[in-house]
Design a protein around this motif. Structure first.
Motif: not given
Length: 354
Positions: A277, A279-280, A282, A337, A352-353
């Protein structure tokens, strides 16, 4: 100090009806405008007009015979190639919002009988208003050494391509992909020779690859003989076992130097079929750090980008896959994503959230 990476990538026209079908297929797809801060195409202050993907041969474009793009066949006629390519190009636009495609060539493709059919890909993309970057790839085995395989076939290849497309404003010429066999100076000399050989090609329709594995553009940017050309950069997360987001931003900026206004990242990529993903954040994942850093930086610097690959069969990096009937191909997105991050790089979408 720059480190050169070890490159081991995972492993006459028909118009009217075909164009109408392709454009109808994407009607209703609305793309957000480029941000107001982005300069208009052609001003030379940024390269945001290039929003694209690579379309590749399943063999990674290194071949000792004609390159045959995923979804096409060596036995396809011009008409069949044009029809299939029209649908694939339309799908790139519909699914991703792309307006640019980068395509491989080699002497086997251009100097032989397949050229008549292969032109159907370039023509189909151009007819839909796509920018088309045509790039030379070397062969396999001992020929995969970062040098032009055979200048006796290389220059006739470019003679044919330039003659066919020098008047097509949608077509751009990249003399060589990843010229890592040459020193920085030798590569600049060869690029200058290409420009001198084809003075009828406007310089703003030439992509001079960065030296090495296209991994830095600072040397070609500094060469006055190459003034007025675009510069192409490659950047990959697998060049490091791990780096933080900030380290990837710094790595990318070092390779660009002060040359962002001329530079297009015409290859960058990461795994898209493994469920990551993008979009998040890490911080533990190198690929996520890399994609977020690159797409943020491209957007901030006003750089165009061409993802590797948009379509390549059996490549975990491929952001599209073939679906439907082989004679009437369409594409599906392998990682939404990842597509969102491309949209962000290209001036659309959301950040990005956390």
């Amino acid at each position: 100090m720059r480190k050169t990476p070890t490159r081991t990538r995972f492993t006459p026209r028909l118009r009217g009806a075909f164009v109408s079908v392709a454009l109808t297929a994407i009607s209703g797809t609305t793309l957000a405008a480029t941000p107001a801060s982005a300069a208009a195409p052609g001003t030379g202050t940024n390269t945001t007009q290039f929003k694209g993907v690579n379309w590749a041969d399943p063999r990674d474009n290194y071949a000792d015979d004609p390159v045959v793009l995923s979804g096409l066949s060596l036995s396809d006629t011009y008409a069949q190639t044009y029809a299939k390519a029209s649908r694939v190009i339309a799908a790139f636009r519909a699914n991703l919002g792309a307006n640019t495609v980068r395509l491989p060539i080699n002497p086997y493709t251009v100097n032989g009988s397949y050229w008549k059919s292969y032109r159907g890909v370039i023509d189909a993309a151009s007819d839909q208003g796509f920018k088309v970057i045509v790039s030379y790839w070397e062969g396999t085995g001992t020929q995969k050494d970062g040098f032009i395989d055979d200048e006796a076939t290389y220059w006739p290849m470019w003679n044919t391509v330039v003659k066919a497309y020098k008047h097509d404003q949608h077509v751009y010429f990249e003399p060589m992909n990843e010229p890592h066999g040459y020193t920085d100076t030798e590569w600049a000399d060869l690029a200058a020779k290409w420009l001198a050989t084809y003075p009828s090609v406007p310089r703003n329709r030439v992509f001079v690859s960065g030296a090495g594995y296209n991994d830095h553009v600072t040397s070609v940017c500094a060469d006055p003989r190459l003034k007025g050309t675009y510069l192409s950069l490659h950047h990959y997360g697998f060049w490091k076992d791990y780096a933080t987001y900030d380290q990837w931003v710094a790595d990318l900026k070092e390779r660009i130097g002060t040359c962002a206004s001329r530079t297009v990242a015409d290859e960058f990529g990461a795994p898209m079929t493994t469920g990551l993903d993008y979009n998040k954040p890490d911080a533990t994942n190198n690929s996520i750090n890399f994609i977020q850093a690159d797409t943020d930086t491209f957007r901030k610097l006003g750089m165009g980008s061409v993802y590797w690959p948009g379509l390549r069969t059996d490549d975990t990096y491929s952001i599209q896959k073939l679906i439907g009937d082989a004679a009437r191909p369409w594409l599906a997105t392998t990682n939404q994503s990842g597509a969102d991050r491309l949209a962000w790089a290209w001036g659309r979408g959301k950040p990005v959230q956390p």
